[in-house]
Design a protein around this motif. Structure first.
Motif, PDB file in Angstrom:
ATOM      1  N   LYS A  39       0.632  -1.282   0.249  1.00  0.00           N
ATOM      2  CA  LYS A  39      -0.038   0.051   0.145  1.00  0.00           C
ATOM      3  C   LYS A  39       0.767   1.051  -0.058  1.00  0.00           C
ATOM      4  O   LYS A  39       2.018   0.793   0.684  1.00  0.00           O
ATOM      5  CB  LYS A  39      -0.412  -0.364   1.300  1.00  0.00           C
ATOM      6  N   VAL A  40       0.335   2.419  -1.069  1.00  0.00           N
ATOM      7  CA  VAL A  40       1.043   3.113  -1.358  1.00  0.00           C
ATOM      8  C   VAL A  40       0.517   3.887   0.523  1.00  0.00           C
ATOM      9  O   VAL A  40      -1.001   4.542  -0.272  1.00  0.00           O
ATOM     10  CB  VAL A  40       1.422   3.736  -2.693  1.00  0.00           C
ATOM     11  N   THR A  41       1.154   4.941   0.746  1.00  0.00           N
ATOM     12  CA  THR A  41       0.482   6.447   1.982  1.00  0.00           C
ATOM     13  C   THR A  41      -0.332   7.070   0.944  1.00  0.00           C
ATOM     14  O   THR A  41      -0.135   7.657  -0.338  1.00  0.00           O
ATOM     15  CB  THR A  41       1.821   7.617   2.442  1.00  0.00           C
ATOM     16  N   PRO A  42      -1.274   7.068   1.586  1.00  0.00           N
ATOM     17  CA  PRO A  42      -2.549   8.248   0.207  1.00  0.00           C
ATOM     18  C   PRO A  42      -1.958   9.605   0.150  1.00  0.00           C
ATOM     19  O   PRO A  42      -0.666  10.238   0.517  1.00  0.00           O
ATOM     20  CB  PRO A  42      -3.913   8.563   1.102  1.00  0.00           C
ATOM     21  N   GLN A  43      -2.317   9.888  -1.155  1.00  0.00           N
ATOM     22  CA  GLN A  43      -1.684  10.915  -1.574  1.00  0.00           C
ATOM     23  C   GLN A  43      -2.971  11.691  -1.914  1.00  0.00           C
ATOM     24  O   GLN A  43      -3.921  11.724  -2.453  1.00  0.00           O
ATOM     25  CB  GLN A  43      -0.801  10.601  -2.934  1.00  0.00           C
ATOM     26  N   GLY A  48      -7.042  18.192  -5.489  1.00  0.00           N
ATOM     27  CA  GLY A  48      -7.034  18.519  -3.864  1.00  0.00           C
ATOM     28  C   GLY A  48      -7.686  16.913  -3.552  1.00  0.00           C
ATOM     29  O   GLY A  48      -7.533  17.087  -2.191  1.00  0.00           O
ATOM     30  N   ARG A  49      -8.208  16.625  -3.998  1.00  0.00           N
ATOM     31  CA  ARG A  49      -8.538  14.731  -3.734  1.00  0.00           C
ATOM     32  C   ARG A  49      -7.248  13.775  -2.862  1.00  0.00           C
ATOM     33  O   ARG A  49      -6.963  13.919  -4.336  1.00  0.00           O
ATOM     34  CB  ARG A  49     -10.374  14.537  -4.650  1.00  0.00           C
ATOM     35  N   THR A  50      -7.834  13.386  -2.308  1.00  0.00           N
ATOM     36  CA  THR A  50      -6.652  12.233  -1.547  1.00  0.00           C
ATOM     37  C   THR A  50      -7.460  10.343  -2.373  1.00  0.00           C
ATOM     38  O   THR A  50      -8.897   9.922  -2.566  1.00  0.00           O
ATOM     39  CB  THR A  50      -7.376  12.812  -0.272  1.00  0.00           C
ATOM     40  N   GLU A  73     -15.750   7.445  -2.941  1.00  0.00           N
ATOM     41  CA  GLU A  73     -16.213   7.288  -1.658  1.00  0.00           C
ATOM     42  C   GLU A  73     -15.178   5.987  -1.337  1.00  0.00           C
ATOM     43  O   GLU A  73     -15.007   5.513  -0.063  1.00  0.00           O
ATOM     44  CB  GLU A  73     -17.708   6.771  -1.769  1.00  0.00           C
ATOM     45  N   VAL A  74     -15.319   5.273  -2.092  1.00  0.00           N
ATOM     46  CA  VAL A  74     -14.159   3.637  -2.433  1.00  0.00           C
ATOM     47  C   VAL A  74     -12.548   3.675  -1.522  1.00  0.00           C
ATOM     48  O   VAL A  74     -12.643   3.759  -0.553  1.00  0.00           O
ATOM     49  CB  VAL A  74     -13.549   3.438  -3.802  1.00  0.00           C
ATOM     50  N   HIS A  75     -12.407   4.828  -1.933  1.00  0.00           N
ATOM     51  CA  HIS A  75     -11.227   5.143  -0.731  1.00  0.00           C
ATOM     52  C   HIS A  75     -11.336   5.774   0.519  1.00  0.00           C
ATOM     53  O   HIS A  75     -10.957   5.126   1.425  1.00  0.00           O
ATOM     54  CB  HIS A  75      -9.713   6.815  -1.785  1.00  0.00           C
ATOM     55  N   LYS A  76     -12.558   6.655   0.460  1.00  0.00           N
ATOM     56  CA  LYS A  76     -12.904   6.866   2.023  1.00  0.00           C
ATOM     57  C   LYS A  76     -13.043   5.641   2.997  1.00  0.00           C
ATOM     58  O   LYS A  76     -12.725   5.587   4.196  1.00  0.00           O
ATOM     59  CB  LYS A  76     -13.932   8.007   2.130  1.00  0.00           C
ATOM     60  N   GLU A  77     -14.214   4.683   2.066  1.00  0.00           N
ATOM     61  CA  GLU A  77     -14.349   3.178   3.081  1.00  0.00           C
ATOM     62  C   GLU A  77     -12.829   2.174   3.090  1.00  0.00           C
ATOM     63  O   GLU A  77     -13.399   1.635   3.949  1.00  0.00           O
ATOM     64  CB  GLU A  77     -15.485   2.992   2.253  1.00  0.00           C
ATOM     65  N   HIS A  78     -12.262   2.360   2.036  1.00  0.00           N
ATOM     66  CA  HIS A  78     -11.571   1.548   2.322  1.00  0.00           C
ATOM     67  C   HIS A  78      -9.761   1.291   2.331  1.00  0.00           C
ATOM     68  O   HIS A  78      -9.298   0.757   2.573  1.00  0.00           O
ATOM     69  CB  HIS A  78     -11.050   0.375   0.873  1.00  0.00           C
ATOM     70  N   TRP A  79      -9.772   2.521   2.278  1.00  0.00           N
ATOM     71  CA  TRP A  79      -8.167   3.067   2.582  1.00  0.00           C
ATOM     72  C   TRP A  79      -7.055   2.645   3.833  1.00  0.00           C
ATOM     73  O   TRP A  79      -6.134   2.111   3.909  1.00  0.00           O
ATOM     74  CB  TRP A  79      -7.489   4.927   2.416  1.00  0.00           C
TER      75      TRP A  79
END
Length: 86
Positions: A39-43, A48-50, A73-79
């Motif tokens: 996993k890469v650290t969220p960017q 501006g969106r992560t 939403e996929v990122h927000k739910e699963h990061w």
């Protein structure tokens, strides 16, 4: 699992690139499985969106990985999903 896989074709993640080259997978009901091996650290994107990037592998051929980009939403739910998760 047998019921869920009925009438579906299993394509190993390590075979996906070759299958895409020789078959039209849009016409087939297929499924694949992968393990998060990195996993890469969220960017932050330019807007501006992560987002997150996961490297997936089927543990059959460790040299063949697929990068999965998670946005919105996929990122927000699963990061927070942990490395090693299937």
């Amino acid at each position: 699992m047998d019921r869920k896989m009925a009438n579906r074709k299993l394509i190993r993640l390590s075979q996906l690139k070759n299958k895409l080259a020789i078959e039209n997978l849009e016409e087939i009901d297929w499924v694949t499985f992968g393990v998060i091996v990195k996993k890469v650290t969220p960017q932050s994107a330019n807007n501006g969106r992560t987002f997150s990037i996961w490297r997936l592998n089927d543990l059959r051929d460790l040299s063949e990985c697929v990068s999965l980009f998670l946005f919105g939403e996929v990122h927000k739910e699963h990061w927070k999903t942990e490395q090693g998760t299937v």
